[in-house]
Design a protein around this motif. Structure first.
Motif, PDB file in Angstrom:
ATOM      1  N   VAL A 187       1.040  -1.281  -0.049  1.00 66.50           N
ATOM      2  CA  VAL A 187       0.027   0.020  -0.070  1.00 66.50           C
ATOM      3  C   VAL A 187       0.954   1.298   0.005  1.00 66.50           C
ATOM      4  N   GLY A 188       1.856   1.214   0.703  1.00 59.95           N
ATOM      5  CA  GLY A 188       2.659   2.286   0.954  1.00 59.95           C
ATOM      6  C   GLY A 188       3.182   2.840  -0.366  1.00 59.95           C
ATOM      7  N   TRP A 189       3.894   1.741  -1.010  1.00 63.08           N
ATOM      8  CA  TRP A 189       4.561   2.098  -2.304  1.00 63.08           C
ATOM      9  C   TRP A 189       3.520   2.524  -3.524  1.00 63.08           C
ATOM     10  N   ALA A 190       2.346   1.890  -3.339  1.00 64.71           N
ATOM     11  CA  ALA A 190       1.461   2.091  -4.323  1.00 64.71           C
ATOM     12  C   ALA A 190       0.924   3.685  -4.155  1.00 64.71           C
ATOM     13  N   LEU A 191       0.841   4.148  -2.891  1.00 65.89           N
ATOM     14  CA  LEU A 191       0.714   5.592  -2.596  1.00 65.89           C
ATOM     15  C   LEU A 191       1.652   6.515  -3.225  1.00 65.89           C
ATOM     16  N   TRP A 192       3.059   5.915  -3.013  1.00 59.26           N
ATOM     17  CA  TRP A 192       4.071   6.754  -3.833  1.00 59.26           C
ATOM     18  C   TRP A 192       3.831   6.774  -4.990  1.00 59.26           C
ATOM     19  N   CYS A 193       3.825   5.732  -5.888  1.00 57.48           N
ATOM     20  CA  CYS A 193       3.360   5.753  -7.105  1.00 57.48           C
ATOM     21  C   CYS A 193       2.451   6.673  -7.682  1.00 57.48           C
ATOM     22  N   GLY A 194       1.129   6.472  -6.937  1.00 63.45           N
ATOM     23  CA  GLY A 194       0.013   7.130  -7.186  1.00 63.45           C
ATOM     24  C   GLY A 194       0.291   8.776  -7.132  1.00 63.45           C
ATOM     25  N   MET A 195       0.864   9.110  -6.126  1.00 60.36           N
ATOM     26  CA  MET A 195       0.879  10.487  -5.752  1.00 60.36           C
ATOM     27  C   MET A 195       2.006  11.153  -7.070  1.00 60.36           C
ATOM     28  N   LEU A 196       2.786  10.535  -7.220  1.00 59.70           N
ATOM     29  CA  LEU A 196       3.891  10.979  -8.360  1.00 59.70           C
ATOM     30  C   LEU A 196       3.111  10.967  -9.572  1.00 59.70           C
ATOM     31  N   LEU A 197       2.350  10.077 -10.269  1.00 58.03           N
ATOM     32  CA  LEU A 197       1.658  10.001 -11.218  1.00 58.03           C
ATOM     33  C   LEU A 197       0.732  11.099 -11.482  1.00 58.03           C
ATOM     34  N   TRP A 198      -0.014  11.243 -10.291  1.00 57.65           N
ATOM     35  CA  TRP A 198      -1.022  12.347 -10.193  1.00 57.65           C
ATOM     36  C   TRP A 198      -0.356  13.813 -10.394  1.00 57.65           C
ATOM     37  N   ARG A 199       0.845  13.796  -9.754  1.00 57.12           N
ATOM     38  CA  ARG A 199       1.551  15.300  -9.730  1.00 57.12           C
ATOM     39  C   ARG A 199       2.042  15.446 -11.132  1.00 57.12           C
ATOM     40  N   HIS A 200       2.659  14.422 -11.621  1.00 57.64           N
ATOM     41  CA  HIS A 200       3.806  14.730 -13.079  1.00 57.64           C
ATOM     42  C   HIS A 200       3.149  14.297 -14.156  1.00 57.64           C
ATOM     43  N   ARG A 202       1.098  13.974 -17.380  1.00 55.99           N
ATOM     44  CA  ARG A 202       0.370  14.896 -18.366  1.00 55.99           C
ATOM     45  C   ARG A 202      -0.973  14.665 -18.921  1.00 55.99           C
ATOM     46  N   THR A 203      -1.226  13.580 -18.829  1.00 56.86           N
ATOM     47  CA  THR A 203      -2.690  13.067 -19.423  1.00 56.86           C
ATOM     48  C   THR A 203      -3.679  13.101 -18.329  1.00 56.86           C
ATOM     49  N   PRO A 204      -4.982  13.375 -18.318  1.00 59.37           N
ATOM     50  CA  PRO A 204      -5.732  13.205 -17.312  1.00 59.37           C
ATOM     51  C   PRO A 204      -5.882  11.712 -16.858  1.00 59.37           C
ATOM     52  N   VAL A 205      -5.929  10.842 -18.109  1.00 58.95           N
ATOM     53  CA  VAL A 205      -6.121   9.254 -17.839  1.00 58.95           C
ATOM     54  C   VAL A 205      -5.035   8.936 -16.883  1.00 58.95           C
ATOM     55  N   VAL A 206      -3.836   9.166 -17.265  1.00 55.87           N
ATOM     56  CA  VAL A 206      -2.959   8.598 -16.355  1.00 55.87           C
ATOM     57  C   VAL A 206      -2.643   9.090 -14.970  1.00 55.87           C
ATOM     58  N   ARG A 207      -3.086  10.335 -14.692  1.00 55.38           N
ATOM     59  CA  ARG A 207      -3.430  11.122 -13.544  1.00 55.38           C
ATOM     60  C   ARG A 207      -4.422  10.167 -12.463  1.00 55.38           C
ATOM     61  N   GLY A 210      -3.314   6.643 -11.715  1.00 52.00           N
ATOM     62  CA  GLY A 210      -2.496   6.982 -10.508  1.00 52.00           C
ATOM     63  C   GLY A 210      -3.332   7.020  -9.372  1.00 52.00           C
ATOM     64  N   ALA A 211      -4.264   7.990  -9.308  1.00 51.79           N
ATOM     65  CA  ALA A 211      -5.195   8.148  -8.016  1.00 51.79           C
ATOM     66  C   ALA A 211      -5.635   6.810  -7.760  1.00 51.79           C
ATOM     67  N   ALA A 212      -6.228   6.162  -8.665  1.00 51.57           N
ATOM     68  CA  ALA A 212      -6.944   5.015  -8.485  1.00 51.57           C
ATOM     69  C   ALA A 212      -5.936   3.690  -8.007  1.00 51.57           C
ATOM     70  N   TYR A 213      -4.525   3.597  -8.337  1.00 50.34           N
ATOM     71  CA  TYR A 213      -3.628   2.743  -8.064  1.00 50.34           C
ATOM     72  C   TYR A 213      -3.728   2.302  -6.619  1.00 50.34           C
ATOM     73  N   PRO A 214      -3.536   3.115  -5.749  1.00 48.13           N
ATOM     74  CA  PRO A 214      -3.365   2.758  -4.226  1.00 48.13           C
ATOM     75  C   PRO A 214      -4.589   2.253  -3.597  1.00 48.13           C
ATOM     76  N   VAL A 215      -5.859   2.822  -4.126  1.00 51.54           N
ATOM     77  CA  VAL A 215      -6.927   2.291  -3.720  1.00 51.54           C
ATOM     78  C   VAL A 215      -7.047   0.819  -4.178  1.00 51.54           C
ATOM     79  N   VAL A 216      -6.984   0.422  -5.325  1.00 46.42           N
ATOM     80  CA  VAL A 216      -6.776  -0.943  -5.971  1.00 46.42           C
ATOM     81  C   VAL A 216      -6.191  -1.745  -4.995  1.00 46.42           C
ATOM     82  N   ILE A 217      -4.628  -1.266  -4.922  1.00 47.32           N
ATOM     83  CA  ILE A 217      -3.988  -2.269  -4.293  1.00 47.32           C
ATOM     84  C   ILE A 217      -4.468  -2.559  -2.427  1.00 47.32           C
ATOM     85  N   THR A 218      -4.954  -1.408  -2.058  1.00 49.95           N
ATOM     86  CA  THR A 218      -5.550  -1.659  -0.805  1.00 49.95           C
ATOM     87  C   THR A 218      -6.489  -2.596  -0.651  1.00 49.95           C
TER      88      THR A 218
END
Length: 316
Positions: A187-200, A202-207, A210-218
């Motif tokens: 969960v921790g690493w998934a949150l790290w990935c999600g926050m970096l994808l959301w922040r950096h 460029r496309t809304p789909v990838v962002r 990234g936001a859904a990734y830690p939720v799915v992993i949880t």
């Protein structure tokens, strides 16, 4: 947490312009930290009765708080193969594929943020290792059958490369520590990935992915009976603590590198291959300046007596 990392780190001038470290030093650093992390997990796996007791204690706390959502999730994932099998594949692979992929992406596309992102990830790994060592915890799937959990990894092991021992490939279960459930770095690493994808990204789909990734992993780690809800909460806490430590760790590293460069100039090296070559100065004076009231030899001092002086003299 991104703001915590940004505000707690102020790079010194020599390090501010070196945006992308050398790839081979980064690979070596990550390999050393991961080797220490893996060795620490193996050394902390001996207390099986204590780990089972800790797992039961976490389960009792969740039952008292009425947040033990692992049971209904595990029942759904174990009864519906269309959910359980993809969840097992996600648990056994994404942790080791998405995390390094995001790290490489930050290294190549956003080098200015790479050192902070890498330090955040490695610091969280070491903090998590402290948790594994001090609080070995049995995952729900390894509790007694009377607790009502079903090991979906074992039930659907014929569909994947893993055996009955978590996500380890068949025959390699003895090389892992199955009692390192607290905290959940999945969960921790998934949150790290999600926050970096959301922040950096460029496309809304990838962002949004990234936001859904830690939720799915949880949901995956609880549905497959590999973690408790409080393990996931502890994973988020570890990432928060690591974010607070990232700035001080980078500042200490910068001071250490500056001291090393002063003591051993040959070890500091020149600019990296990707750095642009230095441009020669175009200042004629070479940076020389005069004090107030001084003039270079032959320099005319303009006088301003009247507005008529500003009018150019007629040509003769």
């Amino acid at each position: 947490m991104r703001e915590i990392v940004r505000m707690s780190y102020r790079p010194s001038e020599p390090h501010r312009h070196r945006l992308r470290p050398r790839w081979w030093t980064e690979l070596l650093l990550i390999a050393v930290v991961y080797a220490a992390y893996s060795a620490g997990r193996l050394l902390a796996r001996g207390d099986v009765p204590g780990a089972v007791g800790h797992g039961l204690s976490i389960l009792r706390i969740e039952q008292i708080l009425h947040i033990n959502v692992e049971h209904p999730l595990n029942k759904v994932f174990s009864d519906v193969p269309a959910l359980g099998i993809p969840a097992d594949f996600a648990y056994a692979s994404l942790h080791y594929l998405v995390t390094p992929a995001v790290l490489i992406w930050i290294f190549r596309r956003h080098p200015a943020f790479y050192r902070a992102a890498r330090t955040w990830l490695l610091t969280s790994t070491l903090v998590g290792l402290i948790g594994f060592t001090l609080l070995p915890t049995s995952p729900p799937r390894l509790l007694a059958a009377g607790q009502g959990f079903i090991d979906t990894m074992a039930r659907y092991s014929s569909y994947g490369w893993w055996g009955a021992q978590a996500s380890a490939p068949r025959g390699l279960g003895g090389m892992t520590n199955q009692y390192a459930a607290m905290p959940s770095l999945h969960v921790g690493w998934a949150l790290w990935c999600g926050m970096l994808l959301w922040r950096h990204a460029r496309t809304p789909v990838v962002r949004w992915l990234g936001a859904a990734y830690p939720v799915v992993i949880t949901l995956v780690v609880m549905g497959t009976a590999n973690h408790y809800l409080l393990d996931a909460v502890a994973g988020v806490t570890v990432m928060t603590v690591a974010a607070l430590l990232t700035g001080p760790v980078l500042n200490v590293a910068d001071r250490a590198m500056t001291s090393l460069a002063r003591r051993f100039p040959w070890a500091a090296g020149g600019p990296s291959r990707g750095d642009p070559p230095a441009r020669p100065s175009t200042v004629v004076s070479g940076g020389c300046e005069t004090s107030a009231g001084e003039r270079f030899p032959g320099q005319r001092t303009p006088t301003r007596t009247s507005s008529a002086d500003d009018t150019p003299a007629p040509a003769r």
